[in-house]
Write a protein that holds these residues in place. Structure first.
Motif, mmCIF file in Angstrom:
data_model
loop_
_atom_site.group_PDB
_atom_site.id
_atom_site.type_symbol
_atom_site.label_atom_id
_atom_site.label_comp_id
_atom_site.label_asym_id
_atom_site.label_seq_id
_atom_site.Cartn_x
_atom_site.Cartn_y
_atom_site.Cartn_z
ATOM 1 N N GLN A 1 -7.739 -6.387 -54.888
ATOM 2 C CA GLN A 1 -7.289 -6.794 -56.135
ATOM 3 C C GLN A 1 -7.273 -8.430 -56.203
ATOM 4 N N ASP A 2 -7.127 -8.987 -55.196
ATOM 5 C CA ASP A 2 -6.992 -10.484 -55.018
ATOM 6 C C ASP A 2 -8.292 -11.239 -54.436
ATOM 7 N N LEU A 3 -9.225 -10.424 -54.353
ATOM 8 C CA LEU A 3 -10.547 -10.865 -53.740
ATOM 9 C C LEU A 3 -11.672 -11.042 -54.848
ATOM 10 N N GLN A 4 -12.711 -11.818 -54.565
ATOM 11 C CA GLN A 4 -13.536 -11.979 -55.418
ATOM 12 C C GLN A 4 -15.051 -11.916 -54.821
ATOM 13 N N PRO A 5 -15.419 -10.776 -54.613
ATOM 14 C CA PRO A 5 -16.944 -10.510 -53.622
ATOM 15 C C PRO A 5 -17.850 -10.888 -54.437
ATOM 16 N N GLY A 6 -18.987 -11.312 -54.023
ATOM 17 C CA GLY A 6 -20.336 -11.642 -54.882
ATOM 18 C C GLY A 6 -21.438 -11.033 -54.149
ATOM 19 N N ASP A 7 -22.407 -11.057 -55.048
ATOM 20 C CA ASP A 7 -23.865 -10.620 -54.508
ATOM 21 C C ASP A 7 -24.481 -11.643 -53.527
ATOM 22 N N ALA B 1 -27.751 -11.917 -50.409
ATOM 23 C CA ALA B 1 -28.959 -11.325 -49.752
ATOM 24 C C ALA B 1 -28.349 -10.036 -48.728
ATOM 25 N N LEU B 2 -27.081 -10.246 -48.168
ATOM 26 C CA LEU B 2 -26.580 -9.384 -47.231
ATOM 27 C C LEU B 2 -25.779 -8.131 -47.718
ATOM 28 N N ALA B 3 -25.329 -8.170 -49.078
ATOM 29 C CA ALA B 3 -24.619 -6.916 -49.560
ATOM 30 C C ALA B 3 -24.288 -7.323 -51.121
ATOM 31 N N SER B 4 -24.150 -6.448 -51.850
ATOM 32 C CA SER B 4 -23.756 -6.377 -53.191
ATOM 33 C C SER B 4 -22.151 -6.586 -53.438
ATOM 34 N N THR B 5 -21.732 -6.950 -54.374
ATOM 35 C CA THR B 5 -20.437 -7.025 -54.881
ATOM 36 C C THR B 5 -19.935 -5.459 -54.751
ATOM 37 N N TRP B 6 -20.768 -4.402 -55.394
ATOM 38 C CA TRP B 6 -20.292 -3.045 -55.282
ATOM 39 C C TRP B 6 -20.135 -2.709 -53.858
ATOM 40 N N TYR B 7 -21.073 -2.793 -52.976
ATOM 41 C CA TYR B 7 -20.930 -2.471 -51.692
ATOM 42 C C TYR B 7 -19.725 -2.798 -50.894
ATOM 43 N N ARG B 8 -19.393 -4.414 -51.152
ATOM 44 C CA ARG B 8 -18.358 -5.018 -50.424
ATOM 45 C C ARG B 8 -16.999 -4.414 -50.878
ATOM 46 N N ARG B 9 -16.829 -4.073 -52.248
ATOM 47 C CA ARG B 9 -15.518 -3.404 -52.824
ATOM 48 C C ARG B 9 -15.478 -2.079 -52.154
ATOM 49 N N GLU B 10 -16.643 -1.233 -51.738
ATOM 50 C CA GLU B 10 -16.533 -0.109 -51.494
ATOM 51 C C GLU B 10 -16.102 0.172 -50.038
ATOM 52 N N VAL B 11 -16.718 -0.850 -48.974
ATOM 53 C CA VAL B 11 -16.297 -0.840 -47.467
ATOM 54 C C VAL B 11 -15.132 -1.456 -47.343
ATOM 55 N N ALA B 12 -14.776 -2.528 -48.026
ATOM 56 C CA ALA B 12 -13.551 -3.360 -47.747
ATOM 57 C C ALA B 12 -12.304 -2.356 -47.122
ATOM 58 N N PRO B 13 -12.161 -1.337 -47.906
ATOM 59 C CA PRO B 13 -10.764 -0.418 -47.671
ATOM 60 C C PRO B 13 -11.267 0.174 -46.432
ATOM 61 N N VAL B 14 -12.487 0.629 -46.058
ATOM 62 C CA VAL B 14 -12.848 1.108 -44.649
ATOM 63 C C VAL B 14 -12.668 0.308 -43.512
ATOM 64 N N LEU C 1 -2.859 -11.212 -44.459
ATOM 65 C CA LEU C 1 -4.093 -10.613 -44.377
ATOM 66 C C LEU C 1 -5.161 -11.406 -45.296
ATOM 67 N N ALA C 2 -6.431 -11.824 -44.527
ATOM 68 C CA ALA C 2 -7.338 -12.759 -44.740
ATOM 69 C C ALA C 2 -8.878 -12.109 -44.852
ATOM 70 N N PHE C 3 -9.386 -12.096 -45.973
ATOM 71 C CA PHE C 3 -10.823 -11.944 -45.966
ATOM 72 C C PHE C 3 -11.968 -12.937 -45.991
ATOM 73 N N GLY C 4 -12.831 -13.007 -45.245
ATOM 74 C CA GLY C 4 -13.842 -14.076 -45.418
ATOM 75 C C GLY C 4 -15.239 -13.157 -46.077
ATOM 76 N N ASN C 5 -16.099 -14.020 -46.889
ATOM 77 C CA ASN C 5 -17.182 -13.513 -47.662
ATOM 78 C C ASN C 5 -16.875 -12.602 -48.528
ATOM 79 N N MET C 6 -15.533 -12.628 -48.942
ATOM 80 C CA MET C 6 -14.942 -12.032 -50.092
ATOM 81 C C MET C 6 -14.458 -12.707 -51.222
ATOM 82 N N GLY C 7 -15.208 -14.158 -51.438
ATOM 83 C CA GLY C 7 -14.869 -15.057 -52.431
ATOM 84 C C GLY C 7 -15.507 -16.346 -52.316
ATOM 85 N N PRO C 8 -15.307 -17.248 -52.888
ATOM 86 C CA PRO C 8 -16.053 -18.515 -52.655
ATOM 87 C C PRO C 8 -15.530 -19.288 -51.446
ATOM 88 N N THR C 9 -14.413 -18.982 -50.929
ATOM 89 C CA THR C 9 -13.694 -19.637 -49.559
ATOM 90 C C THR C 9 -13.115 -18.257 -48.968
#
Length: 260
Positions: A227-233, A235-248, A189-197
């Motif tokens: 748990q293994d991701l590093q989302p950042g802030d 112009a598109l979204a905040s760290t908090w928002y990304r963490r909230e919507v990732a499970p959705v 399972l891979a996520f993009g835009n949830m870390g530096p790569t």
């Protein structure tokens, strides 16, 4: 002053690369950087011979680095990846954006690379050496040479799922990208835009191994998916928002393939 150097082959162009160089293939990111006055490079390197072939091999699929997203969409052998290439930009971008270039694309781009990470691809250098894509991405910031191709293992089409989350349909930049290879006992399972790569969500992978793809079976994976991701802030979204919507969005991906 910006200089442009053209070499006969990809190997010679690779040898000419330095920290102050950028390779020009499709140019969707390099020329954007030039237009915005990026001062991190002063040399553009090109090659006259850039392979765009896509072909099935005994172990899976080989995509040459010069293949564009339009080439991927036109290839019957790459049908598994049509859903990914179709979500990258509009027709003009897809006609120019290359698979090799996407491997180096910064956030919020790199959707194709996220899919390749979920598919356990190998990155092939111009010297023929194969590097697992996860290892390549971890050292990408220090990578100087050029890429010749990527190879993807043979995958059953129904086992692969992809979702691009964007505020603007159909071709807006991604808030996040999700890709999954749902092979029983060996989920990736891979996520993009949830870390530096693009990054793997390994805790969620372990929770999904041998789990049933229903609400009860995926509940633990949704709980630990960040748990293994590093989302950042940005112009598109905040760290908090990304963490909230990732499970959705992971739930959408797992239960209905990302369809609304």
């Amino acid at each position: 002053m910006l200089s442009v150097e053209t070499y006969p082959t990809l190997v010679e162009a690779s040898q000419a690369m330095t920290d102050r160089s950028r390779f020009l293939a499709g140019g969707t990111l390099v020329m954007r950087a030039v237009n915005y006055g990026d001062q991190s490079f002063d040399r553009i390197v090109r090659a006259r011979q850039v392979d765009r072939d896509i072909r099935a091999e005994s172990g899976g699929l080989r995509i040459e680095a010069g293949a564009t997203m339009a080439d991927v969409l036109a290839s019957r052998d790459a049908a598994l990846l049509h859903v990914v290439a179709a979500r990258i930009g509009g027709p003009a971008v897809r006609n120019m954006a290359t698979v090799g270039g996407n491997l180096f694309a910064p956030n919020p781009y790199g959707e194709f690379t996220t899919a390749l990470l979920a598919l356990d691809a190998q990155v092939i250098g111009v010297n023929g050496q194969a590097t697992p894509i996860e290892s390549f991405l971890s050292g990408r910031a220090h990578h100087r040479g050029l890429i010749a191709a990527v190879t993807v293992p043979r995958i059953t089409e129904g086992d692969f799922r992809f979702l691009k989350v964007t505020r603007i349909k159909p071709k807006g930049v991604a808030i996040m990208t999700l890709a999954a290879h749902l092979r029983r006992g060996d989920t990736r399972l891979a996520f993009g835009n949830m870390g530096p790569t693009p990054l793997r969500a390994k805790s969620a992978e372990r929770a999904l191994n041998n789990a049933t793809l229903d609400e009860r079976g995926i509940a633990q994976a949704l709980e630990v998916c960040c748990q293994d991701l590093q989302p950042g802030d940005d112009a598109l979204a905040s760290t908090w928002y990304r963490r909230e919507v990732a499970p959705v969005h992971l739930k959408r991906l797992l239960l209905n393939g990302g369809r609304r």
